[in-house]
Design a protein around this motif. Structure first.
Motif, PDB file in Angstrom:
ATOM      1  N   LEU A 208     -19.273 -18.568  13.567  1.00 19.07           N
ATOM      2  CA  LEU A 208     -19.082 -19.908  14.123  1.00 19.07           C
ATOM      3  C   LEU A 208     -19.998 -20.937  13.479  1.00 19.07           C
ATOM      4  CD1 LEU A 208     -18.389 -19.406  17.931  1.00 19.07           C
ATOM      5  CD2 LEU A 208     -16.824 -19.380  15.973  1.00 19.07           C
ATOM      6  N   VAL A 209     -21.174 -20.542  13.062  1.00 21.67           N
ATOM      7  CA  VAL A 209     -22.040 -21.509  12.376  1.00 21.67           C
ATOM      8  C   VAL A 209     -21.366 -21.969  11.091  1.00 21.67           C
ATOM      9  CG1 VAL A 209     -24.233 -21.842  11.197  1.00 21.67           C
ATOM     10  CG2 VAL A 209     -24.177 -20.657  13.393  1.00 21.67           C
ATOM     11  N   ALA A 210     -20.879 -21.007  10.305  1.00 20.40           N
ATOM     12  CA  ALA A 210     -20.220 -21.350   9.043  1.00 20.40           C
ATOM     13  C   ALA A 210     -18.928 -22.104   9.284  1.00 20.40           C
ATOM     14  CB  ALA A 210     -19.955 -20.082   8.238  1.00 20.40           C
ATOM     15  N   ASN A 211     -18.159 -21.685  10.287  1.00 24.48           N
ATOM     16  CA  ASN A 211     -16.873 -22.326  10.526  1.00 24.48           C
ATOM     17  C   ASN A 211     -17.008 -23.741  11.082  1.00 24.48           C
ATOM     18  OD1 ASN A 211     -15.632 -19.121  11.355  1.00 24.48           O
ATOM     19  ND2 ASN A 211     -14.849 -20.347   9.665  1.00 24.48           N
ATOM     20  N   LEU A 212     -17.984 -23.973  11.948  1.00 26.42           N
ATOM     21  CA  LEU A 212     -18.135 -25.293  12.551  1.00 26.42           C
ATOM     22  C   LEU A 212     -18.804 -26.288  11.618  1.00 26.42           C
ATOM     23  CD1 LEU A 212     -19.160 -24.271  16.180  1.00 26.42           C
ATOM     24  CD2 LEU A 212     -17.023 -25.386  15.499  1.00 26.42           C
ATOM     25  N   THR A 213     -19.552 -25.802  10.653  1.00 27.14           N
ATOM     26  CA  THR A 213     -20.281 -26.719   9.778  1.00 27.14           C
ATOM     27  C   THR A 213     -19.729 -26.763   8.366  1.00 27.14           C
ATOM     28  OG1 THR A 213     -21.897 -25.010   9.161  1.00 27.14           O
ATOM     29  CG2 THR A 213     -22.417 -26.381  11.078  1.00 27.14           C
ATOM     30  N   ASN A 299     -21.566 -15.850  19.881  1.00 30.99           N
ATOM     31  CA  ASN A 299     -20.111 -15.879  20.049  1.00 30.99           C
ATOM     32  C   ASN A 299     -19.365 -15.763  18.732  1.00 30.99           C
ATOM     33  OD1 ASN A 299     -19.484 -16.434  23.070  1.00 30.99           O
ATOM     34  ND2 ASN A 299     -21.231 -17.741  22.598  1.00 30.99           N
ATOM     35  N   SER A 300     -20.026 -15.223  17.740  1.00 29.11           N
ATOM     36  CA  SER A 300     -19.385 -14.888  16.476  1.00 29.11           C
ATOM     37  C   SER A 300     -18.900 -13.443  16.535  1.00 29.11           C
ATOM     38  CB  SER A 300     -20.353 -15.079  15.317  1.00 29.11           C
ATOM     39  OG  SER A 300     -20.671 -16.453  15.142  1.00 29.11           O
ATOM     40  N   ALA A 301     -17.707 -13.207  16.042  1.00 30.65           N
ATOM     41  CA  ALA A 301     -17.098 -11.877  16.110  1.00 30.65           C
ATOM     42  C   ALA A 301     -17.760 -10.922  15.126  1.00 30.65           C
ATOM     43  CB  ALA A 301     -15.610 -11.981  15.823  1.00 30.65           C
ATOM     44  N   GLY A 302     -17.534  -9.617  15.357  1.00 24.84           N
ATOM     45  CA  GLY A 302     -17.978  -8.601  14.426  1.00 24.84           C
ATOM     46  C   GLY A 302     -19.306  -7.962  14.752  1.00 24.84           C
ATOM     47  N   GLN A 303     -19.869  -8.251  15.907  1.00 26.36           N
ATOM     48  CA  GLN A 303     -21.146  -7.648  16.270  1.00 26.36           C
ATOM     49  C   GLN A 303     -20.965  -6.322  17.000  1.00 26.36           C
ATOM     50  OE1 GLN A 303     -24.126 -10.720  17.639  1.00 26.36           O
ATOM     51  NE2 GLN A 303     -22.340 -12.060  17.541  1.00 26.36           N
ATOM     52  N   ARG A 304     -19.707  -5.999  17.326  1.00 25.53           N
ATOM     53  CA  ARG A 304     -19.359  -4.712  17.920  1.00 25.53           C
ATOM     54  C   ARG A 304     -18.208  -4.124  17.125  1.00 25.53           C
ATOM     55  NH1 ARG A 304     -19.540  -5.122  24.437  1.00 25.53           N
ATOM     56  NH2 ARG A 304     -18.520  -3.130  24.080  1.00 25.53           N
ATOM     57  N   ALA A 305     -17.905  -2.855  17.365  1.00 24.91           N
ATOM     58  CA  ALA A 305     -16.754  -2.227  16.714  1.00 24.91           C
ATOM     59  C   ALA A 305     -15.486  -2.988  17.088  1.00 24.91           C
ATOM     60  CB  ALA A 305     -16.642  -0.769  17.146  1.00 24.91           C
ATOM     61  N   PRO A 306     -14.529  -3.108  16.164  1.00 21.69           N
ATOM     62  CA  PRO A 306     -13.363  -3.953  16.422  1.00 21.69           C
ATOM     63  C   PRO A 306     -12.439  -3.468  17.522  1.00 21.69           C
ATOM     64  CG  PRO A 306     -13.114  -2.783  14.349  1.00 21.69           C
ATOM     65  CD  PRO A 306     -14.529  -2.574  14.796  1.00 21.69           C
ATOM     66  N   ASN A 315      -4.658 -18.247   5.139  1.00 25.77           N
ATOM     67  CA  ASN A 315      -4.077 -19.094   4.103  1.00 25.77           C
ATOM     68  C   ASN A 315      -5.173 -19.550   3.141  1.00 25.77           C
ATOM     69  OD1 ASN A 315      -2.843 -21.391   2.666  1.00 25.77           O
ATOM     70  ND2 ASN A 315      -1.218 -21.231   4.196  1.00 25.77           N
ATOM     71  N   SER A 316      -4.941 -19.390   1.861  1.00 19.51           N
ATOM     72  CA  SER A 316      -5.945 -19.769   0.869  1.00 19.51           C
ATOM     73  C   SER A 316      -6.139 -21.276   0.795  1.00 19.51           C
ATOM     74  CB  SER A 316      -5.545 -19.231  -0.508  1.00 19.51           C
ATOM     75  OG  SER A 316      -4.307 -19.790  -0.930  1.00 19.51           O
ATOM     76  N   LYS A 317      -5.205 -22.059   1.373  1.00 19.07           N
ATOM     77  CA  LYS A 317      -5.308 -23.518   1.363  1.00 19.07           C
ATOM     78  C   LYS A 317      -5.888 -24.064   2.663  1.00 19.07           C
ATOM     79  CE  LYS A 317      -1.418 -24.094  -1.829  1.00 19.07           C
ATOM     80  NZ  LYS A 317      -0.107 -24.751  -2.069  1.00 19.07           N
ATOM     81  N   ASP A 318      -6.396 -23.192   3.508  1.00 19.84           N
ATOM     82  CA  ASP A 318      -6.953 -23.604   4.803  1.00 19.84           C
ATOM     83  C   ASP A 318      -8.213 -24.440   4.588  1.00 19.84           C
ATOM     84  OD1 ASP A 318      -7.998 -23.699   7.435  1.00 19.84           O
ATOM     85  OD2 ASP A 318      -7.130 -21.743   7.891  1.00 19.84           O
ATOM     86  N   VAL A 319      -8.227 -25.655   5.155  1.00 23.45           N
ATOM     87  CA  VAL A 319      -9.409 -26.516   5.034  1.00 23.45           C
ATOM     88  C   VAL A 319     -10.193 -26.568   6.344  1.00 23.45           C
ATOM     89  CG1 VAL A 319      -8.396 -27.942   3.225  1.00 23.45           C
ATOM     90  CG2 VAL A 319      -8.099 -28.603   5.625  1.00 23.45           C
ATOM     91  N   ILE A 320      -9.791 -25.749   7.314  1.00 21.06           N
ATOM     92  CA  ILE A 320     -10.467 -25.741   8.615  1.00 21.06           C
ATOM     93  C   ILE A 320     -11.240 -24.445   8.798  1.00 21.06           C
ATOM     94  CG2 ILE A 320     -10.141 -25.870  11.114  1.00 21.06           C
ATOM     95  CD1 ILE A 320      -7.629 -27.518  10.557  1.00 21.06           C
ATOM     96  N   VAL A 321     -10.564 -23.317   8.688  1.00 18.24           N
ATOM     97  CA  VAL A 321     -11.229 -22.015   8.707  1.00 18.24           C
ATOM     98  C   VAL A 321     -11.358 -21.562   7.259  1.00 18.24           C
ATOM     99  CG1 VAL A 321     -11.011 -19.592   9.357  1.00 18.24           C
ATOM    100  CG2 VAL A 321     -10.450 -21.379  11.016  1.00 18.24           C
TER     101      VAL A 321
END
Length: 382
Positions: A208-213, A299-306, A315-321
């Protein structure tokens, strides 16, 4: 994160429902997933019935709360043991109570719905807490969103006529992909009586830090910051003064009252507000300001087993995520032994159509999981 509704601000159109007798609420404490009411909805796809539901869930602190959503089921005889269930989690419609998809253009705006029904699946879609109910909406708060999803499956199994079984797949888009990832991580402990067969995530915010900023579109980034800051300030009781002036706090509050809807351009006042917020937030990094940074990391995913095999569509053209962030997340899952089907797209819609563009491939993958076939993996090839 917005999916299918990027920067298209305005109020989601209200779907007028004729109230019918609701299932009476039982007295006393209620278990998570208890169905409170199920009201038939008009406008369901041909050959299907739909209900707007209200049910009991738990927030991220474990306190009970009411959540609304939609259950859609094909008509006709169900197989022994009930129909397989897809638990759908929507992308960003807003953070205000009025922005609930179940009272908006749900049938027209939900990707893959008709195709899922055609395959005989029950489709249950949570609104999440605070959309359709009066409490603050915990935007991108993993445990709350996961509980809303998992309890929606429990509630769907109590809807007479839906014939929902125990087996389900979690599928989400953007904000909802974040919810689906957390639902997978928490399902075994939170809802052990349900059988999770797989998790599908289209354009998932993971770090979320990377995605929001780090989004490439500064206007969208400012708008998402307004949603996140307003939601977290109310849900976690954080003063907005920690990230800006009083005028900035008022601007965030005004922008957070917008709902997002497909095909509508933002009003002039919203555009002006976004530009002003971009100016006010210049140099503000939520990843370095507490408690915002801590909450984002928790609240970032991946800290537990999936919790099961995964299908990730990006999408490789995604400018949001950021595709780079999603790719790194998926590779980390692979190094931990997860089975990951990783689909990349380069369709013109970018982020906005991620779930729609990958819907048939996603449903094919989910169908294999319901059938008990071994989950394919692209680990080592992306």
């Amino acid at each position: 994160m917005t999916v299918r509704r990027t920067l298209q601000a305005g109020c989601a159109a209200a779907l007028i429902l004729t109230p019918v007798a609701a299932v009476p609420q039982r007295a006393g404490p209620q278990a998570p997933g208890t169905l409170i009411s199920a009201e038939p909805m008009s406008g369901a796809p041909a050959g299907a019935d739909a209900w707007r539901i209200r049910y009991v869930s738990r927030n991220d602190s474990g306190a009970p709360e009411e959540v609304t959503g939609v259950v859609v089921a094909p008509r006709g005889a169900a197989p022994a043991g009930g129909r397989p269930v897809i638990a759908w989690a929507h992308g960003t419609w807003g953070v205000a109570e009025k922005c609930a998809p179940s009272t908006g253009n749900f049938f027209g705006a939900t990707p893959g719905l008709n195709a899922a029904l055609a395959r005989g699946y029950v489709f249950v879609a949570t609104d999440y807490a605070g959309l359709g109910t009066p409490q603050p909406h915990p935007y991108l708060v993993g445990a709350s969103a996961a509980h809303s999803m998992l309890d929606s499956v429990r509630a769907a199994r109590q809807v007479s006529g839906a014939d929902a079984g125990q087996s389900f797949a979690a599928w989400g888009e953007s904000q909802g992909a974040h919810a689906a990832l957390f639902a997978g991580e928490l399902a075994r402990d939170y809802a052990p009586e349900l059988k999770l067969v797989g998790i599908a995530a289209a354009a998932p915010p993971t770090d979320l830090v990377a995605n929001l900023t780090g989004g490439a579109d500064p206007s969208v980034r400012a708008f998402l910051t307004a949603f996140t800051a307003d939601s977290w300030s109310r849900h976690f009781r954080i003063p907005l003064s920690t990230i800006g002036r009083p005028a900035t706090a008022r601007l965030i509050g005004r922008l957070a009252q917008n709902c997002l809807t497909i095909g509508k351009k933002p009003k002039l006042g919203t555009v002006v507000g976004i530009l002003a917020l971009r100016r006010d937030l210049r140099g503000v990094d939520l990843g370095k300001i507490q408690p915002w940074a801590r909450i984002a990391r928790e609240n970032s995913a991946g800290q537990r087993a999936p919790g099961g095999p995964l299908f990730i569509a990006q999408n490789s053209k995604d400018v949001i995520v950021s595709p780079t962030v999603t790719h790194a997340f998926a590779r980390r899952l692979c190094t931990r032994g997860a089975r990951v089907r990783y689909m990349t797209m380069a369709t013109p819609g970018g982020h906005v159509t991620s779930a729609a563009d990958s819907a048939i491939a996603t449903l094919d993958w989910i169908g294999g999981r319901f059938a008990g076939a071994p989950a394919p993996s692209d680990c080592g090839r992306f």
